[in-house]
Write a protein that holds these residues in place. Structure first.
Motif, PDB file in Angstrom:
ATOM      1  N   ILE A 246       5.767   9.060  -6.683  1.00 18.14           N
ATOM      2  CA  ILE A 246       7.065   9.753  -6.742  1.00 18.14           C
ATOM      3  C   ILE A 246       7.846   9.266  -7.973  1.00 18.14           C
ATOM      4  N   LEU A 247       7.857   7.919  -8.159  1.00 14.25           N
ATOM      5  CA  LEU A 247       8.623   7.351  -9.277  1.00 14.25           C
ATOM      6  C   LEU A 247       8.065   7.813 -10.624  1.00 14.25           C
ATOM      7  N   GLN A 248       6.731   8.006 -10.690  1.00  8.13           N
ATOM      8  CA  GLN A 248       6.097   8.423 -11.946  1.00  8.13           C
ATOM      9  C   GLN A 248       6.611   9.783 -12.422  1.00  8.13           C
ATOM     10  N   THR A 249       6.952  10.646 -11.439  1.00 11.02           N
ATOM     11  CA  THR A 249       7.294  12.017 -11.797  1.00 11.02           C
ATOM     12  C   THR A 249       8.797  12.245 -11.927  1.00 11.02           C
ATOM     13  N   MET A 250       9.604  11.216 -11.673  1.00 14.84           N
ATOM     14  CA  MET A 250      11.049  11.454 -11.725  1.00 14.84           C
ATOM     15  C   MET A 250      11.693  10.642 -12.848  1.00 14.84           C
ATOM     16  N   ASP A 251      12.924  11.001 -13.193  1.00 13.62           N
ATOM     17  CA  ASP A 251      13.691  10.232 -14.155  1.00 13.62           C
ATOM     18  C   ASP A 251      14.103   8.928 -13.471  1.00 13.62           C
ATOM     19  N   ARG A 252      13.526   7.841 -13.926  1.00 15.17           N
ATOM     20  CA  ARG A 252      13.714   6.576 -13.214  1.00 15.17           C
ATOM     21  C   ARG A 252      15.131   6.032 -13.340  1.00 15.17           C
ATOM     22  N   ASN A 253      15.908   6.576 -14.236  1.00 15.44           N
ATOM     23  CA  ASN A 253      17.272   6.080 -14.356  1.00 15.44           C
ATOM     24  C   ASN A 253      18.202   6.679 -13.304  1.00 15.44           C
ATOM     25  N   LEU A 254      17.681   7.699 -12.597  1.00 13.99           N
ATOM     26  CA  LEU A 254      18.454   8.227 -11.466  1.00 13.99           C
ATOM     27  C   LEU A 254      18.353   7.221 -10.313  1.00 13.99           C
TER      28      LEU A 254
ATOM     29  N   ALA B 137       0.835  -1.203   0.000  1.00 14.05           N
ATOM     30  CA  ALA B 137       0.000   0.000   0.000  1.00 14.05           C
ATOM     31  C   ALA B 137       0.874   1.259   0.000  1.00 14.05           C
ATOM     32  N   VAL B 138       1.962   1.243   0.784  1.00 13.70           N
ATOM     33  CA  VAL B 138       2.898   2.382   0.793  1.00 13.70           C
ATOM     34  C   VAL B 138       3.493   2.559  -0.610  1.00 13.70           C
ATOM     35  N   TYR B 139       3.839   1.434  -1.238  1.00 11.27           N
ATOM     36  CA  TYR B 139       4.354   1.503  -2.607  1.00 11.27           C
ATOM     37  C   TYR B 139       3.327   2.166  -3.525  1.00 11.27           C
ATOM     38  N   HIS B 140       2.092   1.670  -3.467  1.00 10.13           N
ATOM     39  CA  HIS B 140       1.074   2.121  -4.419  1.00 10.13           C
ATOM     40  C   HIS B 140       0.703   3.593  -4.223  1.00 10.13           C
ATOM     41  N   PHE B 141       0.539   4.003  -2.954  1.00 13.85           N
ATOM     42  CA  PHE B 141       0.039   5.355  -2.702  1.00 13.85           C
ATOM     43  C   PHE B 141       1.144   6.390  -2.542  1.00 13.85           C
ATOM     44  N   LYS B 142       2.342   5.954  -2.165  1.00 14.96           N
ATOM     45  CA  LYS B 142       3.383   6.926  -1.866  1.00 14.96           C
ATOM     46  C   LYS B 142       4.568   6.838  -2.838  1.00 14.96           C
TER      47      LYS B 142
ATOM     48  N   ALA C 150      11.874   4.453  -1.670  1.00  9.36           N
ATOM     49  CA  ALA C 150      11.663   3.378  -2.644  1.00  9.36           C
ATOM     50  C   ALA C 150      12.550   2.181  -2.308  1.00  9.36           C
ATOM     51  N   LYS C 151      13.807   2.463  -1.943  1.00 10.24           N
ATOM     52  CA  LYS C 151      14.715   1.371  -1.560  1.00 10.24           C
ATOM     53  C   LYS C 151      14.202   0.648  -0.321  1.00 10.24           C
ATOM     54  N   LEU C 152      13.714   1.442   0.644  1.00 17.19           N
ATOM     55  CA  LEU C 152      13.212   0.854   1.888  1.00 17.19           C
ATOM     56  C   LEU C 152      12.014  -0.049   1.612  1.00 17.19           C
ATOM     57  N   VAL C 153      11.082   0.427   0.779  1.00 19.66           N
ATOM     58  CA  VAL C 153       9.892  -0.353   0.447  1.00 19.66           C
ATOM     59  C   VAL C 153      10.291  -1.635  -0.306  1.00 19.66           C
TER      60      VAL C 153
END
Lengths: 162, 147
Positions: free
Chosen positions: A121-129, A112-117, A135-138
């Motif tokens: 965040i990942l959608q709006t950033m350059d995922r190659n960074l 749920a934390v992944y889906h809602f939080k 995200a690592k913690l989840v």
């Protein structure tokens, strides 16, 4: 709570049917094993990439594996409920089963934390960074919880009552 | 020969220690999730599912799958020693080992094809590979039921 629920279903038709259908238990076990390979197979790829490993893999594309994860979970939820109905008094008091269920709940809350939080965040950033810390913690929590679920599940027949 | 193997110190430890057998079984299921998990995702991808995920993804994951295999080969051999003479005549066990051997050979063949276009031959290999790993799981579970 778990034990009183077990007592309430122990005489149910479903319990009697599962116990009297001799081929059903191995079929449920095999399905549960296939379910876990779909669940873990998908999560290993998604979570290891999200945790920062295998940088050559496109992180956004790994999320295409989510339907396999969800299918695996659905298979294991259904077969798992049938296991519980098949032998409620043994599972409800088993410490291995109890800890396993706590870990499944932790994994669910983590999802749920992944889906809602995390996902927004990942959608709006350059995922190659590099992945953000949350995200690592989840990702690591997910892998840790599911590994625990596997270990505890296998130990159910060998550990005592809690 | 298999009775002698059962009487080695390591086999007796696996068979009689309170925690060795369940500990090894637990390791074995984590290895199973890694090996069959990665290979089944790869095979499903080769068959056209999750098509926006690059096939090359699985080039990078091959070593992790092999690590899972090594984990299971070691835990599996140790589990085997404790009841070697029983396992060696078990049809499900022999089926499982055969399926795993074919699945691992196919893994290396498929790995060599992950950098090119997926043709019908590769898809066929993926189907056989999926069938092998599914059979290994089914036969492995049936070891406990069919003697």
């Amino acid at each position: 709570m778990l034990i009183s629920f077990a007592e309430s279903i122990v005489d149910s038709m479903l319990t009697q049917w599962i116990q009297s259908t001799y081929w059903l238990w191995p079929v449920l076990e095999i399905t549960h094993f296939i379910g876990l390979t779909l669940l873990l197979g998908g999560l290993i790829v998604i979570d290891l990439r999200m945790a920062g490993f295998f940088r050559a893999i496109d992180p956004a594309a790994t999320h295409k594996l989510l339907p396999a994860v969800i299918l695996g979970f659905a298979l294991n939820l259904i077969t798992g409920i049938l296991f519980f109905y098949g032998d409620p008094m043994r599972y409800s008091i088993n410490i291995g089963f109890q800890i396993k269920m706590v870990l499944v709940i932790i994994a669910g809350l983590n999802a749920a934390v992944y889906h809602f939080k995390v996902d927004p965040i990942l959608q709006t950033m350059d995922r190659n960074l590099a992945s953000p810390a949350i995200a690592k913690l989840v990702a690591l929590t997910s892998l840790g919880a599911w590994t625990g679920v596997l270990l505890l599940g296998r130990l159910i027949p060998y550990v005592g009552t809690g | 020969m298999f009775l002698e193997l059962e009487n080695t110190a390591i086999a007796l430890w696996v068979g009689t220690s309170l925690w060795a057998y369940p500990f090894l079984l637990s390791i074995h299921i984590v290895g199973l999730a890694i090996v069959v998990g990665i290979f089944s995702m790869r095979d499903l991808r080769l068959l056209g599912i999750f098509s926006s995920l690059s096939i090359r993804t699985f080039c990078y994951l091959q070593n992790l799958a092999i690590a899972g295999f090594v984990l299971n080969a070691v835990s599996g051999v140790l589990l085997f020693t404790s009841q070697a003479s029983v396992f060696v005549t078990s049809i499900p066990f022999l089926t499982k080992i055969s399926a795993i051997l074919v699945g691992m050979v196919l893994a290396f063949v498929i790995q060599s094809k992950l950098t090119s276009e997926v043709d019908i031959k590769t898809k066929l290999l993926a189907v056989v590979s999926l069938a092998c790993w599914t059979s290994a799981i089914i036969a492995g579970r049936l070891i406990a039921y069919i003697f």
